[in-house]
Design a protein around this motif. Structure first.
Motif, PDB file in Angstrom:
ATOM      1  N   ASP A 213       9.293  14.414  13.365  1.00  0.00           N
ATOM      2  CA  ASP A 213       8.125  13.565  13.124  1.00  0.00           C
ATOM      3  C   ASP A 213       8.454  12.546  12.038  1.00  0.00           C
ATOM      4  OD1 ASP A 213       5.646  12.413  12.766  1.00  0.00           O
ATOM      5  OD2 ASP A 213       4.598  14.263  12.235  1.00  0.00           O
ATOM      6  N   PRO A 214       9.196  11.480  12.373  1.00  0.00           N
ATOM      7  CA  PRO A 214       9.597  10.500  11.343  1.00  0.00           C
ATOM      8  C   PRO A 214       8.418   9.834  10.655  1.00  0.00           C
ATOM      9  CG  PRO A 214      10.108   9.708  13.559  1.00  0.00           C
ATOM     10  CD  PRO A 214       9.757  11.152  13.696  1.00  0.00           C
ATOM     11  N   ALA A 215       7.356   9.510  11.419  1.00  0.00           N
ATOM     12  CA  ALA A 215       6.198   8.850  10.801  1.00  0.00           C
ATOM     13  C   ALA A 215       5.482   9.805   9.842  1.00  0.00           C
ATOM     14  CB  ALA A 215       5.239   8.366  11.887  1.00  0.00           C
ATOM     15  N   GLY A 216       5.367  11.067  10.241  1.00  0.00           N
ATOM     16  CA  GLY A 216       4.702  12.040   9.375  1.00  0.00           C
ATOM     17  C   GLY A 216       5.469  12.283   8.097  1.00  0.00           C
ATOM     18  N   ILE A 217       6.801  12.406   8.204  1.00  0.00           N
ATOM     19  CA  ILE A 217       7.613  12.616   7.008  1.00  0.00           C
ATOM     20  C   ILE A 217       7.584  11.386   6.117  1.00  0.00           C
ATOM     21  CG2 ILE A 217       9.980  12.928   6.200  1.00  0.00           C
ATOM     22  CD1 ILE A 217       8.596  15.483   7.061  1.00  0.00           C
ATOM     23  N   ARG A 218       7.580  10.197   6.723  1.00  0.00           N
ATOM     24  CA  ARG A 218       7.458   8.972   5.933  1.00  0.00           C
ATOM     25  C   ARG A 218       6.185   9.003   5.098  1.00  0.00           C
ATOM     26  NH1 ARG A 218       9.652   4.244   7.204  1.00  0.00           N
ATOM     27  NH2 ARG A 218       9.845   4.837   9.386  1.00  0.00           N
ATOM     28  N   ARG A 219       5.074   9.369   5.729  1.00  0.00           N
ATOM     29  CA  ARG A 219       3.799   9.436   4.992  1.00  0.00           C
ATOM     30  C   ARG A 219       3.859  10.496   3.897  1.00  0.00           C
ATOM     31  NH1 ARG A 219       1.829   9.138  10.328  1.00  0.00           N
ATOM     32  NH2 ARG A 219       1.383  11.383  10.309  1.00  0.00           N
ATOM     33  N   TRP A 220       4.499  11.622   4.195  1.00  0.00           N
ATOM     34  CA  TRP A 220       4.588  12.692   3.198  1.00  0.00           C
ATOM     35  C   TRP A 220       5.404  12.247   1.983  1.00  0.00           C
ATOM     36  CZ3 TRP A 220       8.710  15.377   1.108  1.00  0.00           C
ATOM     37  CH2 TRP A 220       8.366  16.498   0.327  1.00  0.00           C
ATOM     38  N   ILE A 221       6.528  11.581   2.213  1.00  0.00           N
ATOM     39  CA  ILE A 221       7.359  11.118   1.099  1.00  0.00           C
ATOM     40  C   ILE A 221       6.614  10.078   0.269  1.00  0.00           C
ATOM     41  CG2 ILE A 221       9.473   9.898   0.477  1.00  0.00           C
ATOM     42  CD1 ILE A 221      10.796  11.174   2.915  1.00  0.00           C
ATOM     43  N   VAL A 222       5.915   9.167   0.930  1.00  0.00           N
ATOM     44  CA  VAL A 222       5.145   8.154   0.199  1.00  0.00           C
ATOM     45  C   VAL A 222       4.070   8.816  -0.651  1.00  0.00           C
ATOM     46  CG1 VAL A 222       3.485   6.272   0.480  1.00  0.00           C
ATOM     47  CG2 VAL A 222       5.615   6.262   1.792  1.00  0.00           C
ATOM     48  N   ALA A 223       3.388   9.816  -0.100  1.00  0.00           N
ATOM     49  CA  ALA A 223       2.357  10.518  -0.872  1.00  0.00           C
ATOM     50  C   ALA A 223       2.978  11.241  -2.055  1.00  0.00           C
ATOM     51  CB  ALA A 223       1.614  11.503   0.027  1.00  0.00           C
ATOM     52  N   ASP A 224       4.161  11.849  -1.851  1.00  0.00           N
ATOM     53  CA  ASP A 224       4.833  12.540  -2.950  1.00  0.00           C
ATOM     54  C   ASP A 224       5.249  11.546  -4.028  1.00  0.00           C
ATOM     55  OD1 ASP A 224       5.927  15.025  -4.019  1.00  0.00           O
ATOM     56  OD2 ASP A 224       7.892  14.135  -3.669  1.00  0.00           O
ATOM     57  N   ALA A 225       5.742  10.373  -3.618  1.00  0.00           N
ATOM     58  CA  ALA A 225       6.122   9.348  -4.598  1.00  0.00           C
ATOM     59  C   ALA A 225       4.920   8.919  -5.426  1.00  0.00           C
ATOM     60  CB  ALA A 225       6.733   8.146  -3.882  1.00  0.00           C
ATOM     61  N   ARG A 226       3.780   8.798  -4.797  1.00  0.00           N
ATOM     62  CA  ARG A 226       2.586   8.399  -5.543  1.00  0.00           C
ATOM     63  C   ARG A 226       2.145   9.487  -6.516  1.00  0.00           C
ATOM     64  NH1 ARG A 226       0.112   5.532  -0.155  1.00  0.00           N
ATOM     65  NH2 ARG A 226       0.864   3.416  -0.648  1.00  0.00           N
ATOM     66  N   ARG A 227       2.344  10.750  -6.130  1.00  0.00           N
ATOM     67  CA  ARG A 227       2.047  11.837  -7.069  1.00  0.00           C
ATOM     68  C   ARG A 227       2.984  11.768  -8.269  1.00  0.00           C
ATOM     69  NH1 ARG A 227       1.073  14.661  -2.130  1.00  0.00           N
ATOM     70  NH2 ARG A 227       3.263  15.320  -2.004  1.00  0.00           N
ATOM     71  N   TRP A 228       4.241  11.439  -8.016  1.00  0.00           N
ATOM     72  CA  TRP A 228       5.179  11.317  -9.127  1.00  0.00           C
ATOM     73  C   TRP A 228       4.831  10.138 -10.026  1.00  0.00           C
ATOM     74  CZ3 TRP A 228       8.310  14.491 -11.396  1.00  0.00           C
ATOM     75  CH2 TRP A 228       8.830  15.574 -10.690  1.00  0.00           C
ATOM     76  N   ILE A 229       4.352   9.072  -9.470  1.00  0.00           N
ATOM     77  CA  ILE A 229       3.930   7.939 -10.294  1.00  0.00           C
ATOM     78  C   ILE A 229       2.833   8.368 -11.263  1.00  0.00           C
ATOM     79  CG2 ILE A 229       2.741   5.699 -10.244  1.00  0.00           C
ATOM     80  CD1 ILE A 229       4.261   5.172  -7.588  1.00  0.00           C
ATOM     81  N   GLU A 230       1.875   9.128 -10.777  1.00  0.00           N
ATOM     82  CA  GLU A 230       0.801   9.633 -11.647  1.00  0.00           C
ATOM     83  C   GLU A 230       1.363  10.565 -12.715  1.00  0.00           C
ATOM     84  OE1 GLU A 230      -2.082  11.476  -9.160  1.00  0.00           O
ATOM     85  OE2 GLU A 230      -2.729   9.595  -8.202  1.00  0.00           O
ATOM     86  N   ARG A 231       2.312  11.388 -12.311  1.00  0.00           N
ATOM     87  CA  ARG A 231       2.902  12.336 -13.258  1.00  0.00           C
ATOM     88  C   ARG A 231       3.677  11.591 -14.350  1.00  0.00           C
ATOM     89  NH1 ARG A 231       5.761  17.523 -10.785  1.00  0.00           N
ATOM     90  NH2 ARG A 231       3.817  18.543 -11.385  1.00  0.00           N
ATOM     91  N   TYR A 232       4.444  10.590 -13.960  1.00  0.00           N
ATOM     92  CA  TYR A 232       5.195   9.815 -14.952  1.00  0.00           C
ATOM     93  C   TYR A 232       4.260   9.051 -15.883  1.00  0.00           C
ATOM     94  CZ  TYR A 232       9.302  10.628 -11.986  1.00  0.00           C
ATOM     95  OH  TYR A 232      10.308  11.199 -11.251  1.00  0.00           O
ATOM     96  N   ALA A 233       3.169   8.546 -15.348  1.00  0.00           N
ATOM     97  CA  ALA A 233       2.204   7.831 -16.192  1.00  0.00           C
ATOM     98  C   ALA A 233       1.678   8.761 -17.285  1.00  0.00           C
ATOM     99  CB  ALA A 233       1.066   7.290 -15.342  1.00  0.00           C
ATOM    100  N   ALA A 234       1.476  10.036 -16.942  1.00  0.00           N
ATOM    101  CA  ALA A 234       1.012  11.000 -17.946  1.00  0.00           C
ATOM    102  C   ALA A 234       2.088  11.300 -18.985  1.00  0.00           C
ATOM    103  CB  ALA A 234       0.585  12.296 -17.253  1.00  0.00           C
ATOM    104  N   MET A 235       3.349  11.037 -18.653  1.00  0.00           N
ATOM    105  CA  MET A 235       4.457  11.268 -19.590  1.00  0.00           C
ATOM    106  C   MET A 235       4.676  10.095 -20.541  1.00  0.00           C
ATOM    107  SD  MET A 235       7.380  12.944 -17.113  1.00  0.00           S
ATOM    108  CE  MET A 235       7.099  14.408 -16.112  1.00  0.00           C
TER     109      MET A 235
END
Length: 277
Positions: A213-235
């Motif tokens: 499921d390339p489209a599904g994994i693409r969406r999952w990675i993008v969502a994970d990247a956005r979670r990391w952006i929030e985490r880094y902002a807190a750092m």
């Protein structure tokens, strides 16, 4: 430092002094051997692998201090042990400078990411240990002047190069993608998307998910990247410009997988031996 190594009788003594549960070999293996690797080179190296130039840079610091580098100079235990040794020297000018270089060039650029993933696993006692280490690093960062420029490990680090043949491998190299993806993360992605989970190295697992499921994994990675952006902002209050670097890398990953529609489904490069993938 002691608790970042395989458990021994000394580990139980240190854990007791910290008021946390004694570590077990099973818990140690589950965290540090299978999921979150305690080596700076994995997070700072362009291929996300053990060793290489990222490890050589850390070995250079040991030599600059007049010490013979250990076999694994970028291991969390070695770095935390050195930090403790320098702290014991007090306000000696040379030790103070070395402590600042160690902290801002060899510890803070990667260890907060590593500790965050250790906490995510929720495996005792290492989740408690990660909290203690992060509190220590936050205190040390506040007591040490923030450098005006990023360390070479970050300024020299390449990003995602857009080559489909290498894209999945580069997504698993934190310094390129801004992400730290573990086997548990990939298992969660498979469960959330209803996909079959293959066993093996992370690169192999991720490729198998993309094939389904390339489209599904693409969406999952993008969502994970956005979670990391929030985490880094807190750092940011602790890491300052280091956090901004990681935010920029995670944002570039989002851009690569959305605006440019990077072809995940065309990446079939094989695993490389002796990697931490």
């Amino acid at each position: 430092a002691v608790l970042a190594e395989a458990p021994t009788a000394e580990s139980g003594t240190v854990a007791d002094a910290l008021g946390i549960a004694p570590p077990t070999g099973e818990a140690y293996a589950s965290v540090f051997l299978l999921e979150v690797y305690p080596y700076g080179s994995v997070y700072l190296g362009p291929e996300g692998m053990l060793g290489g130039e990222a490890r050589d840079r850390t070995a250079g610091l040991w030599r600059a201090l007049g010490a013979e580098p250990p076999a694994e100079p970028d291991h969390a235990a070695a770095l935390l042990g050195m930090l403790a040794e320098l702290a014991e020297r007090g306000d000696d000018e040379r030790a103070t400078h070395a402590r600042r270089v160690l902290l801002w060039e060899h510890v803070l650029p990667w260890m907060p990411l590593f500790l965050a993933k250790v906490r995510d696993l929720e495996i005792a006692p290492y989740d408690d240990w990660a909290d203690r280490v992060q509190a220590l690093l936050t205190h040390e960062a506040a007591a040490t002047p923030t450098p005006n420029q990023l360390p070479p490990a970050l300024t020299d680090a390449p990003g995602l190069d857009g080559d489909p043949e290498h894209l999945l491998a580069h997504l698993l190299a934190p310094v390129r993608s801004g992400l730290v993806i573990t086997r548990t993360d990939l298992a969660c992605a498979a469960r959330d998307l209803g996909l079959g989970l293959r066993q093996g190295e992370r690169r192999f697992i991720l490729q198998a998910l993309v094939d389904q499921d390339p489209a599904g994994i693409r969406r999952w990675i993008v969502a994970d990247a956005r979670r990391w952006i929030e985490r880094y902002a807190a750092m940011r209050p602790t890491l300052g410009p280091l956090a901004d670097f990681w935010i920029a890398r995670a944002r570039a990953t989002v851009t690569s997988l959305t605006d440019f529609n990077a072809p995940l489904e065309d990446t079939h490069a094989g695993d490389t031996a002796n990697t931490a993938h």
